[in-house]
Design a protein around this motif. Structure first.
Motif, PDB file in Angstrom:
ATOM      1  N   GLN A   2       0.829  -1.207   0.000  1.00 16.87           N
ATOM      2  CA  GLN A   2       0.000   0.000   0.000  1.00 16.87           C
ATOM      3  C   GLN A   2       0.864   1.257   0.000  1.00 16.87           C
ATOM      4  OE1 GLN A   2      -2.778   1.981   3.344  1.00 16.87           O
ATOM      5  NE2 GLN A   2      -3.249  -0.154   2.958  1.00 16.87           N
ATOM      6  N   LEU A   3       2.036   1.174   0.639  1.00 21.64           N
ATOM      7  CA  LEU A   3       2.973   2.289   0.726  1.00 21.64           C
ATOM      8  C   LEU A   3       4.240   1.909  -0.023  1.00 21.64           C
ATOM      9  CD1 LEU A   3       3.881   5.016   1.868  1.00 21.64           C
ATOM     10  CD2 LEU A   3       4.488   3.859   3.998  1.00 21.64           C
ATOM     11  N   LEU A   4       4.571   2.666  -1.063  1.00 19.88           N
ATOM     12  CA  LEU A   4       5.678   2.333  -1.948  1.00 19.88           C
ATOM     13  C   LEU A   4       6.993   2.985  -1.529  1.00 19.88           C
ATOM     14  CD1 LEU A   4       3.699   2.903  -5.272  1.00 19.88           C
ATOM     15  CD2 LEU A   4       4.133   0.713  -4.141  1.00 19.88           C
ATOM     16  N   GLN A   5       6.905   4.100  -0.849  1.00 21.12           N
ATOM     17  CA  GLN A   5       8.101   4.870  -0.494  1.00 21.12           C
ATOM     18  C   GLN A   5       8.702   4.397   0.832  1.00 21.12           C
ATOM     19  OE1 GLN A   5       5.194   6.340  -1.487  1.00 21.12           O
ATOM     20  NE2 GLN A   5       5.887   7.081  -3.490  1.00 21.12           N
ATOM     21  N   THR A   6      10.002   4.623   0.975  1.00 22.85           N
ATOM     22  CA  THR A   6      10.616   4.555   2.296  1.00 22.85           C
ATOM     23  C   THR A   6      10.082   5.722   3.112  1.00 22.85           C
ATOM     24  OG1 THR A   6      12.627   3.582   1.386  1.00 22.85           O
ATOM     25  CG2 THR A   6      12.797   4.597   3.561  1.00 22.85           C
ATOM     26  N   VAL A   7       9.793   5.491   4.402  1.00 25.80           N
ATOM     27  CA  VAL A   7       9.220   6.569   5.209  1.00 25.80           C
ATOM     28  C   VAL A   7       9.986   6.701   6.521  1.00 25.80           C
ATOM     29  CG1 VAL A   7       7.445   5.027   6.179  1.00 25.80           C
ATOM     30  CG2 VAL A   7       7.118   7.490   6.278  1.00 25.80           C
ATOM     31  N   ARG A   8      10.290   7.936   6.867  1.00 25.07           N
ATOM     32  CA  ARG A   8      10.863   8.272   8.164  1.00 25.07           C
ATOM     33  C   ARG A   8       9.723   8.839   9.003  1.00 25.07           C
ATOM     34  NH1 ARG A   8      15.852   8.667  10.214  1.00 25.07           N
ATOM     35  NH2 ARG A   8      16.292  10.174  11.864  1.00 25.07           N
TER      36      ARG A   8
END
Length: 469
Positions: free
Chosen positions: A219-225
């Protein structure tokens, strides 16, 4: 994967091979292997994937299903009424209508009575563009059935429908579940964004694991901080999810106890966790800098927004070796409001760029979506032009050259102070391929279109197969 004829720097056209999520070869011409997927870049610019260093993912996801109640789509009360009526006609009976990005310049200090006159029968809530205020009509209040201790503004013993800084209360009353991040994540991928920092100040362990679950299920494709409160102090990183800074959300009319704040900073610093301060007024910034001086700064401490930063405060930021994460897009989106509403003495210090870089302050870029427009390319262009919606120039001396504007979005998530990431051997293959070369892209950054976006060598956007949403 083999990307042929990619321009990795102006006039430097090479082939780039990716294997096991990393760039493994770069040469003028590479021989294809049997298992290579070949992509012809056509001499167009290949960049590191963009990083938006200040965003609110769940709010962005929710906003995509909401009615825009502010500029540029809506600039008058009549247009707001028309937008609400059109949205009402699309919804089923009893469904909530959610609006976003309202500002007083549209129709003044609206309340439940104003909304009732426009839409009396459907539950309606509109969020102010600051993100701090919700305005609800009577049908919405009836649905929520608030008790006497509800954090709603009242006047003469009656709810006004205005709700300040009470998102948790509202979510609990609505019994809402977090929105799917799928559409927002794909939209960001279509703009070449491969990493984001979610700066929501009340994130905790549940939100950290929710983002990790969204990464696992695609559902979430990006790396997230993930920034958040003190509950994250003892949390670690998860696959595709970094534990970020301790975020303090300051409001000049309700500042925290300075001794307690200093203690909280030191607690996070003691476990190696940097802090970040939301500062949109001069008072916010003065207070944050005083607290950081008392606590002692840690490498990686940040100021978010630094919306008003006169020279004496820029000097203090530089002396404390803080990072500033700014939003150039606000000049393009709200500049005319600033020219009308912000004190003339403060206008030269609004959302500064050159003022920070000239003072040696590390600067990173972001959009603050959905409280600002989510397109990083528009934010870059705003950094170059400093143009307001009407075409006026606001703080022209703060403008950056196009390459510097692009670099605001190329530093690592975990270290916005570092130099921009480059296309080089052994770098993680987080990449975006444009539809033009470097020189053409720099001429008009907001005109560039992303053809291909990769995270760790995996395609998350392909314009030929999946046009930008």
């Amino acid at each position: 994967m083999l990307i042929r004829r990619a321009e990795i720097a102006p006039a430097e056209i090479v082939d780039v091979r990716i294997n096991d999520a990393r760039i493994v070869e770069i040469a003028p011409q590479l021989e294809a292997r049997a298992d290579d997927r070949e992509i012809d870049a056509g001499g167009h610019a290949l960049l590191p994937g963009l990083h938006d260093h200040h965003i609110h993912l769940r709010a962005l996801a929710a906003s995509l299903a909401s009615v825009r109640c502010g500029s540029p789509q809506v600039v008058s009360a009549d247009q707001l009424v028309a937008a609400l009526a059109a949205a009402d006609a699309r919804l089923g009976a009893g469904d909530w209508l959610r609006g976003v990005q309202y500002h007083e310049s549209i129709a003044g200090e609206i309340d439940r009575d104003w909304l009732d006159a426009v839409l009396p029968d459907r539950p309606l809530r509109i969020q102010h563009r600051s993100g701090r205020l919700w305005i609800l009509n009577s049908a919405a209040l009836d649905r929520l059935a608030p008790g006497a201790d509800a954090p709603l503004e009242s006047r003469d013993g009656r709810w006004t429908g205005r709700l300040y800084d009470a998102d948790d209360w509202l979510r609990e009353c609505l019994r809402s579940t977090p929105p799917s991040l799928h559409a927002a994540s794909h939209w960001l991928a279509s703009r070449g964004v491969t990493g984001v920092t979610d700066t929501t100040h009340h994130n905790g362990p549940i939100e950290l694991h929710t983002f990790a679950q969204a990464r696992r299920n695609g559902q979430l494709l990006q790396t997230v901080r993930v920034m958040g409160d003190a509950r994250l102090d003892l949390c670690g990183d998860l696959p595709g999810v970094q534990r970020g800074e301790h975020k303090f959300h300051l409001h000049e009319h309700e500042l925290p106890d300075i001794e307690g704040l200093v203690a909280a900073i030191r607690d996070s610093h003691s476990v190696g966790r940097a802090v970040a301060f939301h500062c949109v007024t001069r008072t916010d910034l003065v207070f944050a800098l005083a607290a950081l001086r008392e606590a002692g700064p840690l490498k990686g401490d940040r100021i978010e927004h630094a919306a008003i930063a006169p020279p004496e405060l820029v000097e203090q930021i530089a002396a404390l070796k803080l990072i500033v994460v700014t939003q150039p897009n606000f000049i393009a989106e709200r500049g005319d409001d600033y020219l009308r509403d912000v004190d003339a003495a403060d206008q030269p210090w609004l959302y500064r760029l050159r003022g920070f870089t000239d003072a040696g302050v590390p600067l990173a870029g972001s959009t603050d979506a959905p409280f600002g427009g989510a397109d990083p390319w528009s934010s870059m262009q705003a950094a170059v032009t400093r143009c307001t919606p009407s075409g006026a120039t606001l703080g022209g001396g703060e403008a950056l050259q196009p390459t510097a504007a692009l670099n605001l979005f190329l530093s690592p998530l975990e270290a916005p102070a570092l130099s921009p990431r480059r296309i080089e051997i052994d770098a993680t293959a987080d990449l975006c391929l444009l539809d033009r070369g470097h020189d053409a892209a720099l001429l008009a950054l907001d005109a560039a279109r992303v053809q291909l976006t990769l995270v760790a060598g995996r395609v998350i956007h392909d314009a030929e197969r999946e046009p930008a949403p």
